[in-house]
Design an enzyme around this catalytic site. Structure first.
Site, PDB file in Angstrom:
ATOM      1  N   ASN A  41      -5.946   7.055   4.339  1.00  0.00           N
ATOM      2  CA  ASN A  41      -5.746   6.228   5.525  1.00  0.00           C
ATOM      3  C   ASN A  41      -4.299   6.341   5.966  1.00  0.00           C
ATOM      4  OD1 ASN A  41      -6.671   3.913   7.360  1.00  0.00           O
ATOM      5  ND2 ASN A  41      -4.748   3.127   6.474  1.00  0.00           N
ATOM      6  N   GLU A  42      -4.096   6.745   7.198  1.00  0.00           N
ATOM      7  CA  GLU A  42      -2.739   6.800   7.759  1.00  0.00           C
ATOM      8  C   GLU A  42      -1.751   7.411   6.781  1.00  0.00           C
ATOM      9  OE1 GLU A  42      -1.830   2.889   9.309  1.00  0.00           O
ATOM     10  OE2 GLU A  42      -3.055   3.238  11.062  1.00  0.00           O
ATOM     11  N   TRP A  78       2.562  -6.633  13.457  1.00  0.00           N
ATOM     12  CA  TRP A  78       3.622  -5.872  12.794  1.00  0.00           C
ATOM     13  C   TRP A  78       4.788  -5.456  13.683  1.00  0.00           C
ATOM     14  CZ3 TRP A  78       3.561  -1.363  15.431  1.00  0.00           C
ATOM     15  CH2 TRP A  78       2.334  -0.931  15.964  1.00  0.00           C
ATOM     16  N   GLU A 132      -8.756   3.712  15.194  1.00  0.00           N
ATOM     17  CA  GLU A 132      -8.403   2.297  15.252  1.00  0.00           C
ATOM     18  C   GLU A 132      -7.813   2.022  16.630  1.00  0.00           C
ATOM     19  OE1 GLU A 132      -5.842   1.139  12.032  1.00  0.00           O
ATOM     20  OE2 GLU A 132      -7.060   2.121  10.503  1.00  0.00           O
ATOM     21  N   ARG A 148       0.834  -1.200   0.000  1.00  0.00           N
ATOM     22  CA  ARG A 148       0.000   0.000   0.000  1.00  0.00           C
ATOM     23  C   ARG A 148       0.868   1.250   0.000  1.00  0.00           C
ATOM     24  NH1 ARG A 148      -2.567   0.051   6.193  1.00  0.00           N
ATOM     25  NH2 ARG A 148      -0.577  -0.164   7.269  1.00  0.00           N
ATOM     26  N   GLU A 203      -2.434  -8.969   7.085  1.00  0.00           N
ATOM     27  CA  GLU A 203      -2.770  -8.760   8.489  1.00  0.00           C
ATOM     28  C   GLU A 203      -3.554  -9.917   9.097  1.00  0.00           C
ATOM     29  OE1 GLU A 203      -4.604  -4.907   8.718  1.00  0.00           O
ATOM     30  OE2 GLU A 203      -2.712  -3.869   8.327  1.00  0.00           O
ATOM     31  N   GLN A 204      -3.378 -11.113   8.583  1.00  0.00           N
ATOM     32  CA  GLN A 204      -4.168 -12.228   9.095  1.00  0.00           C
ATOM     33  C   GLN A 204      -3.805 -12.609  10.527  1.00  0.00           C
ATOM     34  OE1 GLN A 204      -2.940 -16.224   7.204  1.00  0.00           O
ATOM     35  NE2 GLN A 204      -2.393 -14.732   5.643  1.00  0.00           N
ATOM     36  N   MET A 205      -2.661 -12.142  11.023  1.00  0.00           N
ATOM     37  CA  MET A 205      -2.310 -12.412  12.420  1.00  0.00           C
ATOM     38  C   MET A 205      -2.720 -11.247  13.330  1.00  0.00           C
ATOM     39  SD  MET A 205      -1.013 -15.441  12.220  1.00  0.00           S
ATOM     40  CE  MET A 205      -0.074 -15.774  13.723  1.00  0.00           C
ATOM     41  N   HIS A 206      -3.492 -10.329  12.816  1.00  0.00           N
ATOM     42  CA  HIS A 206      -3.949  -9.168  13.589  1.00  0.00           C
ATOM     43  C   HIS A 206      -5.342  -9.480  14.125  1.00  0.00           C
ATOM     44  CE1 HIS A 206      -5.249  -5.166  14.619  1.00  0.00           C
ATOM     45  NE2 HIS A 206      -4.117  -4.623  14.200  1.00  0.00           N
TER      46      HIS A 206
END
Ligand SMILES: [Zn+2]
Ligand SMILES: [Zn+2]
Ligand SMILES: [Zn+2]
Lengths: 650, 650, 650
Positions: free
Chosen positions: B141-142, B324, B316, B103, B364-367
């Protein structure tokens, strides 16, 4: 004598006269100018503006100052780079072009850059070669600073191929010399030769050594051509160059200095200590933070003097905090004077301060000068006043030959980088350790190049001489004094191969041993050697040797020989801790009849003619090792902290 | 109020309705959507697919939720990059183009990117500007996450030249302002100007500061244009942006927030603590591992609120382990609720969790989310239930002005990066240290920009204001309260030069001293200052000052002045350890009549209107510093571990 | 049997005959040649020079030696690179082309390189395929050494797109499988696919895993094609390859070995220990400095044997100091023999030394051989003499199946690199720890690939099986023995997404738990688990699990389940310290009826057929765990330091 670095182009012309007056009043003799002034000298291609510089020189000269004129080649202007972008160097690590925006954005291999550098040098030399106020010349400025000796540009690639052809004549000879058969690295013509950069894994040591020699030769050629131009236009003027610390040039410094009248050095003790001792503990570092290490100035003063064998200059002397180290402390009170005096003790003719007035802008605005940006006295000013008064009262004799010679060899340094073999192997650390031993023993030292005449030295120390020439080996054999040779000496041939019959190859006539194997250990996992009843750590480099007919003086922990002697020559087969070196060198000095003066802590001594200087880097008073009846020209038998004493033997 | 971040495009449409129902049932008010959905909104160039998004919004809205709509400019799709590869940014460190595949692969300097970003923003705003379910908007975003404020692309080069022309008018003015004569860096036209990247050694500080300002201006312009588009199409809706930690944007955050209704912050306490405290010892870190540092949330809540001076959002909020940081622990039980409460204490209007449901795929699947990928409740769920119940029972008053203002200055931060002078100099660490002092003293703080009106503050703290504008200096002079100014303030002019007459330049009317010299020491080799009978470490930055008519309050180990006072203004000439700051600020508070509440350990307090919040980050109960007779709205006088108490003074 | 690596092209032809005679006299059977000889075989494009190689082979063969012939594809000559520069690989980290000048300067994705590599392989195979002195073949040399499995060249980019098309068929399937909707990363065609390199921040794990698989497939295809060429021309000859340590290839090693007759390994214990233990303390490292770690050889011997399930070779055995580690010590006396014996204990058929004679030039001139450059015996020579004598006296039985299988899974390794989640997560360290447990318990181990038949193993250890195939899950379920599964097993689907119903996904039939959350802690801030009365550190990976119907054997500090059991399957939900693994595996062995032999310190045992080998890496004698009445074939019940004993049970 004293001097200063001055940038008239940085200040209103209205200030120049008063600046000159104050310089003279401070007792300064020399003023170095113009080394970064190209954009003011030639603001557009081919359009020169000399008037301002004429006036600046005249203003200084009329105030009684002698001008040191420079070629402005360290900072070519933007228009030149835009006209000829091929001037820019290429970083060999990344392949990225190194751009404009600071300094030294030039490639010694570039024919265009060479032409343009000589063009501007000629212009300046023609203009000022016979100017009555110009006493002498400085070439360029800090050649090779910022790792600029080596570039991986297309011009360098082409130049390297040509150089290889000149060195080896035909490609089969090069292939054989480098051992290119090893990994099918054989070339069919000189046009196939690559630079040793960016390969999948390490390239051949011979290839890399050739590349280092080529790169060095390009700088030497550049410098020689520039000196010739100055000499052609500046009759009767001397020419010098202000060296960065010699180990950092990446060049054969003796060759680089060959055509100079004398060499100069830019001395920044605190910045240097901060970087060199970055891994030291707080206990180790804190006592040195505001003084520098007591040996780090002398080792470079002595090396600078050794480049020409004549009295040297300190062209830039740190006068306060600098801007470029990781941390930038103020010098302890008195240190600016003390560093200057140490330079004179080691044979300096002139110490010149950098810079007259702190710049309020650009990259070095946090770098102190003798004046602050607002023209008030900065901290060093009264120390310079005192120094001038003291110098005026003492007649410094000519420097004399030292009893001890240390051979300093840039190719051993390069070999240690090219083929490190153990992460702890570092030629400069070895050299520094050997020098430290002589300083702790109060021995004066001359640094000489391999191949120098060694006649008259009572002791010759050879920390490493890895690729000895025939001449260097012969000179060593002809030495009058005792010789101590360190490990890895004679390890390689000219083309970085193991000599026939194994190391020490060409040195075997001096030292009839064979080096059978080498090991390198982690610094924290050393082995040991025993000499007599004493045991010392040994680990960073350890050779297994066949001692032949030599006498064994020291042995490894397993009983194998580690220190041997053959006639007047000693060989140390391993890197050892300082205490071992101290013991070995002290014993040799006794045998050689050279008086040692063991020194503790932060005191160091140096002789110049019939004078002895005792320099106290410490925070406590120290006793000067002066003979009874010594006549003190400065200070007393008790050397005050950060102070010195000078005496003449009774 | 509470909210959540939701990605309808990530889930089967059949799930949306049940998701919406559960959100509402959990007590959530807001749902943020669509910030990464460009490839679904415009799957091919110019072909829009709105239907799915229309339905998603309607589904959420009909469940009673308010939608926060986003412009999807953080993730332009592949086809756009393939059409216009010049959109990609260029890494200034390496010169390598930063590619597609994650991104923020965009360059704020690129006119093509600007055009395309505004085109998609217009399309989205036109479609949903007046949608009844859309309550407000988030831009992008950010912004500037992943070091994207600065690019060294050709577009940036061209833009920088134009910007310089606009700033300086003619090239001689720029050369003079930057001190380009220094190393012959003078330009003959704006078309010769380089970006300060890739040079042989460091470029001029003025050059780098201009580059930072230019890069920041590009982001601000981008943002302002986007906000204008939204406002034009979304009457009556508010606009916000979810900031990353402000120090990491590389932008003038106050300018970036200037056109927003309020600012939002993305709060990830554990990831932030893991990275920021990576060099801490295990003893230091272990107590914070599952809670974050007790000051790291507040300092950013307060800064976020300070961007607009209005209640902020947490857009958020971390609900469990993230993916991360170097290490990603689970929050201690209760922390998700506690962090949220702390945000409300500091003036939050809304806390929104990231994300509704953990994604089973991609980066981000571990978020963690509020739900697991299988739709079951993740760990934070019951804490959100509890939080919602508690919030429903308490009427939060409007935030009130704090007694203490801290000036936060991005240009001081940039200067510290551009001209660090000592490796230990770090503006953000200084700011954090000063904030920590106020927190340990129980003082509420407003962060304000330089130039803000300081009327009404009993105390103004200025950790550093290195390049003060005329306005900022005037505001400080007009301050009502006691002022504490930290070292390096007034050190430079706008163009990063030393002021005439030396530092503190424009601040001299407040503080009539002269900064004569600066030194920086190794962190492990500090000096000291004495204030009264107490001695404190001082080393990372030490100024030698001429105190003029000031009162000397503290002195260096050599007796030179280190802390001085002139009327209501105190000046600290050196960076010091926390204990020194605590003592100085406490004494000032006493004089200013501001009540302090010294706090130990892991307890922190914050007031909002007439309520006081005591937040206990520790693993042990702590005593709340509540007055006798205080009315507890939540908790008790003993604050449970990882819990809070809220009281109203009797 | 013993062998040696020889380079006739490095030495005068006049030396060959005497070299061959001495090899035979030393008891060597095999001589490997020609793997780097391309520039001598084909000195110009299409012009082959076979004569010298014909003569070299004949000289060796006539001396009674068997030749191992190689394809010379590790070092294509300069002319090939100049003809086809697209052969060069591109560094994915920097985007820079990796140039000529060392070795492995080739790109497995390059069609030109593939064609040329097969062309030279064909030429060599045609020439020597039926040569009576050539006993077998080695393909290439150390495939993928120097990180060459992965290249980011245009050829790789094109190949990757084609591979994706073959794998996924249509782009919508790929987008869905990879979750490309996540950040608008959706592709519209395979021609839009990027390599996952150089993006602004991290790319999708699915994308990176696909890239790893593609890169591995290219190497496997290259290797398979080369083996086919050799087989077509060399009837009756075996084919092998000399692997670097398997974890470093970046390839599916089982696939790479699939067509080989047996696998070979290049064994460098000291270089490996120096690099792998670089962060160890001096106390930890010093005892291993000259021996290597006692488990680091066995783990790779066992893995090499496991690649084909047949006796393996050590193709290159370190005979003295090497040149490529950070530090390069001499082996302790006896270690060259001991490492060789350990290879035979683990099932080696042949141990071959690298190299016959130390090269005096090029990159490896500091690497020892059996002879020094001057043809004298280097240190290892008498150890090889002793080894040959001992081997001649012992009839080594065929290796037998071990009681314990360990599944080694390259995709779990890749996942750990792609999605580390905690900096402490390292698959190879986990695998090494599990292997270390079996070695300390005296258990023999077979390494098997996921999907291998597990019948007959009393115990199956699964350190991690993160992306199990249907087949691998089925094989595990069908295992005869007790199974221990480590954390992260079943964590992902083939496309690196979280399985429906959460982890362990496809392994749930064996282990009916659900993994609800994962946390990772700093190595210095661990939590703990309790098993019975014992407590152990747990931190680098910790899963929160729902235990379902499983028995809970161990719990976290908060009481949550951490070790569970379901029938014959144990699941460990966290990474733990070695002592915990030792206890768990020991208890399982007891239950499984597998005898353990707990070993302390530096002694290790290994069985081969009916013989047991006890290898003592230590500096002190150790007691062999031999049964009463054991018949000692070598050594005694007391195993001397750096020595071994071999016995046959009575
Ligand atoms: Zn001329
Ligand atoms: Zn519109
Ligand atoms: Zn054929």
């Amino acid at each position: 004598m004293l001097g200063v670095c001055y940038y008239p182009e940085h200040w209103p012309e209205a200030w120049w006269e008063e600046d000159a007056r104050r310089m003279a009043a401070l007792g300064l003799t020399y003023v170095r100018i113009a080394e970064f002034a190209w954009s003011r000298i030639e603001p557009d291609p081919g359009r020169f503006e000399w008037d301002w510089l004429d006036r600046a020189i005249e203003t200084l000269g009329k105030a009684g100052l002698k001008v040191v004129m420079c070629t402005p080649t360290a900072t070519p202007p933007k228009w030149l780079i835009d006209l000829y972008p091929e001037i820019l160097p290429v970083d060999p690590e990344t392949g990225r072009t190194r751009g404009f925006g600071s300094r030294r954005h030039t490639d010694f291999s570039s024919p265009v850059w060479h032409r343009e550098a000589m063009r501007i040098s000629t212009a300046v030399a023609e203009r000022y070669g016979e100017n009555p106020y110009v006493a002498g010349w400085q070439t360029d400025n800090e050649l090779c600073c910022h790792d600029t000796a080596i570039s991986a540009s297309p011009a360098a690639h082409a130049g390297f191929r040509t150089w290889c052809r000149e060195q080896y004549g035909d490609i089969a000879a090069l292939n054989a010399a480098w051992g290119n058969v090893f990994w099918s690295m054989e070339y069919r013509s000189f046009d196939e030769i690559e630079m040793p950069v960016g390969a999948v894994t390490e390239t051949s040591p011979a290839h890399r050594m050739a590349w280092r020699r080529y790169s060095s030769d390009m700088v030497v050629r550049f410098h020689a051509d520039m000196i010739a131009i100055i000499r052609a236009h500046a009759p009767g003027r001397w020419v010098t160059h202000n060296f960065i610390p010699m180990p950092e040039t990446g060049v054969d410094n003796h060759a680089l200095a060959a055509d100079l009248d004398f060499a100069a050095y830019d001395n920044y003790p605190l910045g240097r200590a901060d970087l060199a001792l970055a891994k030291s503990t707080a206990d180790e570092f804190a006592p040195l933070m505001r003084t520098g290490h007591p040996d780090f100035q002398g080792i470079l003063f002595d090396q600078t003097r050794g480049l020409t064998g004549r009295p040297f200059w300190v062209m830039e002397q740190q006068p306060g905090p600098v801007n470029w180290a990781n941390h930038n402390p103020r010098p302890a009170p008195g240190m600016v004077r003390l560093w200057s005096w140490e330079a004179f003790a080691h044979g300096a003719a002139v110490v010149s301060f950098f810079r007259w007035r702190q710049a309020p802008y650009a990259q070095e605005q946090m770098h102190a000068g003798l004046l602050r940006p607002d023209c008030t006295h900065a901290e060093a000013w009264p120390e310079v006043e005192q120094l001038h008064a003291e110098l005026s009262a003492i007649d410094l004799p000519a420097p004399t030959k030292a009893p001890v010679a240390i051979i300093v060899d840039h190719e051993s340094d390069w070999l240690g980088q090219i083929e490190q073999q153990g992460r702890g192997y570092n030629y400069q650390k070895i050299l520094t350790a050997w020098y430290g031993t002589t300083r702790r023993l109060g021995l004066d030292v001359d640094f000489v190049a391999p191949g120098a005449d060694l006649a008259g030295y009572a002791m010759v120390l050879v920390p490493a001489l890895a690729l000895p020439t025939v001449e260097a080996a012969a000179r060593l054999q002809a030495a009058d004094g005792l010789v101590l040779i360190g490990p890895r000496s004679g390890a390689k041939t000219h083309d970085v191969t193991i000599p026939e019959g194994l190391a020490p190859g060409r040195l075997r006539p001096l030292m009839p041993i064979r080096v059978l194997a080498v090991e390198t250990l982690r610094p924290d996992c050393p082995g040991s050697i025993a000499i007599g009843n004493a045991s010392y750590a040994s680990g960073l480099w350890r050779e297994t040797i066949e001692p032949g007919e030599c006498t064994v003086l020291g042995r490894y922990e397993d009983g194998a020989p580690a220190v041997v002697r053959h006639g007047k020559v000693h060989y140390l087969a391993t890197l050892v801790e300082d205490a071992a070196l101290d013991a070995i060198v002290a014993a040799m000095a006794t045998e050689a009849g050279v008086e040692t003066t063991p020194l503790n802590g932060m005191l160091r001594i140096r002789r110049r003619g019939n004078l002895t200087f005792a320099i106290n880097y410490g925070a406590e008073p120290a006793e000067a090792p002066a003979p009874e009846g010594a006549e003190f020209l400065l200070g007393t038998r008790t050397v005050a902290p950060r102070d010195l004493s000078i005496w003449r033997a009774a």
